[in-house]
Design a protein around this motif. Structure first.
Motif, PDB file in Angstrom:
ATOM      1  N   UNK A 182       0.829  -1.203   0.000  1.00 10.00           N
ATOM      2  CA  UNK A 182       0.000   0.000   0.000  1.00 10.00           C
ATOM      3  C   UNK A 182       0.864   1.253   0.000  1.00 10.00           C
ATOM      4  N   UNK A 183       1.898   1.258   0.843  1.00  8.11           N
ATOM      5  CA  UNK A 183       2.818   2.394   0.913  1.00  8.11           C
ATOM      6  C   UNK A 183       3.454   2.639  -0.457  1.00  8.11           C
ATOM      7  N   UNK A 184       3.939   1.565  -1.061  1.00 10.06           N
ATOM      8  CA  UNK A 184       4.610   1.662  -2.372  1.00 10.06           C
ATOM      9  C   UNK A 184       3.656   2.236  -3.429  1.00 10.06           C
ATOM     10  N   UNK A 185       2.455   1.662  -3.499  1.00  4.37           N
ATOM     11  CA  UNK A 185       1.487   2.103  -4.515  1.00  4.37           C
ATOM     12  C   UNK A 185       1.040   3.550  -4.290  1.00  4.37           C
ATOM     13  N   UNK A 186       0.832   3.906  -3.015  1.00 10.28           N
ATOM     14  CA  UNK A 186       0.344   5.251  -2.716  1.00 10.28           C
ATOM     15  C   UNK A 186       1.415   6.315  -2.968  1.00 10.28           C
ATOM     16  N   UNK A 187       2.662   6.005  -2.610  1.00 15.89           N
ATOM     17  CA  UNK A 187       3.757   6.944  -2.892  1.00 15.89           C
ATOM     18  C   UNK A 187       3.899   7.116  -4.405  1.00 15.89           C
ATOM     19  N   UNK A 188       3.794   6.022  -5.126  1.00 16.16           N
ATOM     20  CA  UNK A 188       3.897   6.068  -6.596  1.00 16.16           C
ATOM     21  C   UNK A 188       2.764   6.913  -7.180  1.00 16.16           C
ATOM     22  N   UNK A 189       1.598   6.874  -6.531  1.00 19.53           N
ATOM     23  CA  UNK A 189       0.439   7.639  -7.008  1.00 19.53           C
ATOM     24  C   UNK A 189       0.485   9.105  -6.574  1.00 19.53           C
ATOM     25  N   UNK A 190       1.495   9.470  -5.766  1.00 16.44           N
ATOM     26  CA  UNK A 190       1.649  10.863  -5.365  1.00 16.44           C
ATOM     27  C   UNK A 190       0.947  11.252  -4.086  1.00 16.44           C
ATOM     28  N   UNK A 192       0.407  11.972  -0.122  1.00 13.81           N
ATOM     29  CA  UNK A 192       1.293  12.514   0.898  1.00 13.81           C
ATOM     30  C   UNK A 192       1.226  11.683   2.175  1.00 13.81           C
ATOM     31  N   UNK A 193       2.241  11.803   3.059  1.00 10.10           N
ATOM     32  CA  UNK A 193       2.315  10.962   4.253  1.00 10.10           C
ATOM     33  C   UNK A 193       1.063  10.940   5.119  1.00 10.10           C
ATOM     34  N   UNK A 194       0.506  12.129   5.451  1.00  5.42           N
ATOM     35  CA  UNK A 194      -0.630  12.116   6.377  1.00  5.42           C
ATOM     36  C   UNK A 194      -1.856  11.462   5.737  1.00  5.42           C
ATOM     37  N   UNK A 195      -1.998  11.642   4.434  1.00  5.84           N
ATOM     38  CA  UNK A 195      -3.115  11.004   3.736  1.00  5.84           C
ATOM     39  C   UNK A 195      -2.985   9.484   3.780  1.00  5.84           C
ATOM     40  N   UNK A 196      -1.781   8.997   3.531  1.00  7.52           N
ATOM     41  CA  UNK A 196      -1.544   7.546   3.564  1.00  7.52           C
ATOM     42  C   UNK A 196      -1.773   7.017   4.974  1.00  7.52           C
ATOM     43  N   UNK A 197      -1.231   7.724   5.957  1.00 13.29           N
ATOM     44  CA  UNK A 197      -1.371   7.265   7.345  1.00 13.29           C
ATOM     45  C   UNK A 197      -2.826   7.277   7.799  1.00 13.29           C
ATOM     46  N   UNK A 198      -3.609   8.221   7.309  1.00 15.10           N
ATOM     47  CA  UNK A 198      -5.037   8.254   7.632  1.00 15.10           C
ATOM     48  C   UNK A 198      -5.739   7.046   7.030  1.00 15.10           C
ATOM     49  N   UNK A 199      -5.390   6.722   5.789  1.00 13.27           N
ATOM     50  CA  UNK A 199      -6.072   5.633   5.080  1.00 13.27           C
ATOM     51  C   UNK A 199      -5.730   4.257   5.644  1.00 13.27           C
ATOM     52  N   UNK A 200      -4.529   4.109   6.224  1.00 12.72           N
ATOM     53  CA  UNK A 200      -4.185   2.806   6.814  1.00 12.72           C
ATOM     54  C   UNK A 200      -4.489   2.770   8.312  1.00 12.72           C
TER      55      UNK A 200
END
Length: 351
Positions: A182-190, A192-200
């Protein structure tokens, strides 16, 4: 201060051991061929990471420590001394000098009983997540796999124990192991950290507060504070140029960048982060330098030219002669409003 970092204060002994430990690793990783200037640049970068984990005050304290003691650190590490011994020699850890002279008497008394006091705030999963996703952004390469990124992040998690404690380091490792794809795909999609951390599920849902402490109006501004002022000095185009060419030198010599395109991407991140230390104007000027002259930067550094020489060739620094200085760059004369707007646009492009 960004919302996801610890308080600015940090114990002098812990700070010393962390920085000297980083110096030791850098020295060994480069087979003892590091110069004092190269080591200082590496430690300055290490200090910058404190803005993410302890705040601007700790970063400033770290930078002041490196400036004051770089010669001792360099010579002692070359002589084979370990971090604890170096810090004792400097009088920052128990043994020879005791607690630092500026420490309140009550803290000094406690330090006699416990020479390495606990400095970590209670573990905050959101803070840990924001940190490691930020490092994922830094390490991410489109031509590497998720497993390769995972390897980089697991090393970061181990080092996190020195900054946020073992509980944070263990949580960090579990977070990476569980969510790497998930981290890899989300970083690749652009994302940001807080958005990714919220989603997981590591941080509260995003509510309009800008990620990593950035104001809604754009990147960090110079604000009067009661503590040390990091952005006090005026913008100096030559200083900005020498900084970014020094970072190019680091990336090229360490084999981090196979080509100009990759170097440009690394330096864009460096320029954007520079706003926290030097302000918007320096950050925008930095981006302009690399966008305009990345081919010259890449080729000159590979040819062995030093930062000052490259910057003189580019007209960003005055030659060390009696010649008249080059005319001021129009980029350096941009208004604060234009700088903030341009930097915000660049942030949207590159992140």
């Amino acid at each position: 201060m960004p919302f996801d970092v610890l308080a600015d204060d940090i114990d002098d002994c812990k700070l010393c051991e962390h920085i000297v430990g980083a110096a030791e690793r850098h020295h060994h990783n480069n087979l003892g061929n590091t110069t004092q200037d190269q080591l200082k640049r590496e430690l300055d970068r290490e200090c910058f990471q404190f803005t993410h984990t302890h705040g601007d005050g700790a970063a400033k304290k770290c930078a002041d420590f490196v400036n004051a003691h770089i010669t001792t650190i360099y010579n002692d590490i070359k002589a084979g001394k370990r971090p604890k011994a170096v810090c004792k020699d400097l009088g920052l850890c128990g043994g020879t000098g005791g607690p630092p002279t500026g420490m309140p008497m009550t803290t000094r008394a406690a330090a006699k009983v416990n020479l390495v006091p606990e400095i970590f705030a209670p573990h905050d999963p959101c803070r840990t997540c924001a940190f490691i996703i930020g490092r994922a952004e830094h390490h991410f390469k489109p031509d590497e796999t998720a497993d390769q990124l995972k390897g980089h992040l697991e090393k970061e998690c181990k080092q996190l124990a020195q900054l946020q404690g073992q509980e944070a380091a263990d949580h960090c490792t579990k977070l990476v192991d569980t969510n790497i794809q998930t981290i890899y795909n989300d970083i690749k999609a652009g994302k940001r950290p807080h958005q990714i951390c919220s989603e997981i599920g590591e941080c509260a849902a995003f509510t309009g507060m800008p990620p990593t402490g950035m104001p809604v109006s754009g990147p960090p501004k110079v604000v009067k504070k009661t503590g040390p002022e990091i952005l006090a000095r005026p913008h100096d185009p030559c200083r900005t140029c020498e900084f970014i060419i020094g970072r190019a030198e680091h990336h090229i010599h360490n084999g981090n960048v196979p080509d100009e395109k990759r170097l440009l991407r690394e330096l864009e991140h460096e320029c954007i982060q520079l706003a926290q230390f030097e302000g918007d104007e320096a950050s925008v000027h930095c981006l302009n330098i690399i966008q305009k002259d990345i081919d010259m930067i890449y080729n000159d550094v590979k040819a062995g030219k030093r930062p000052r020489q490259v910057c003189e060739d580019m007209g960003e620094c005055q030659a060390r002669t009696t010649a008249a200085p080059p005319p001021p760059s129009t980029n350096a004369m941009m208004s604060t409003t234009t700088s903030a707007s341009m930097l915000k646009k660049l942030l949207n492009i590159f992140h």
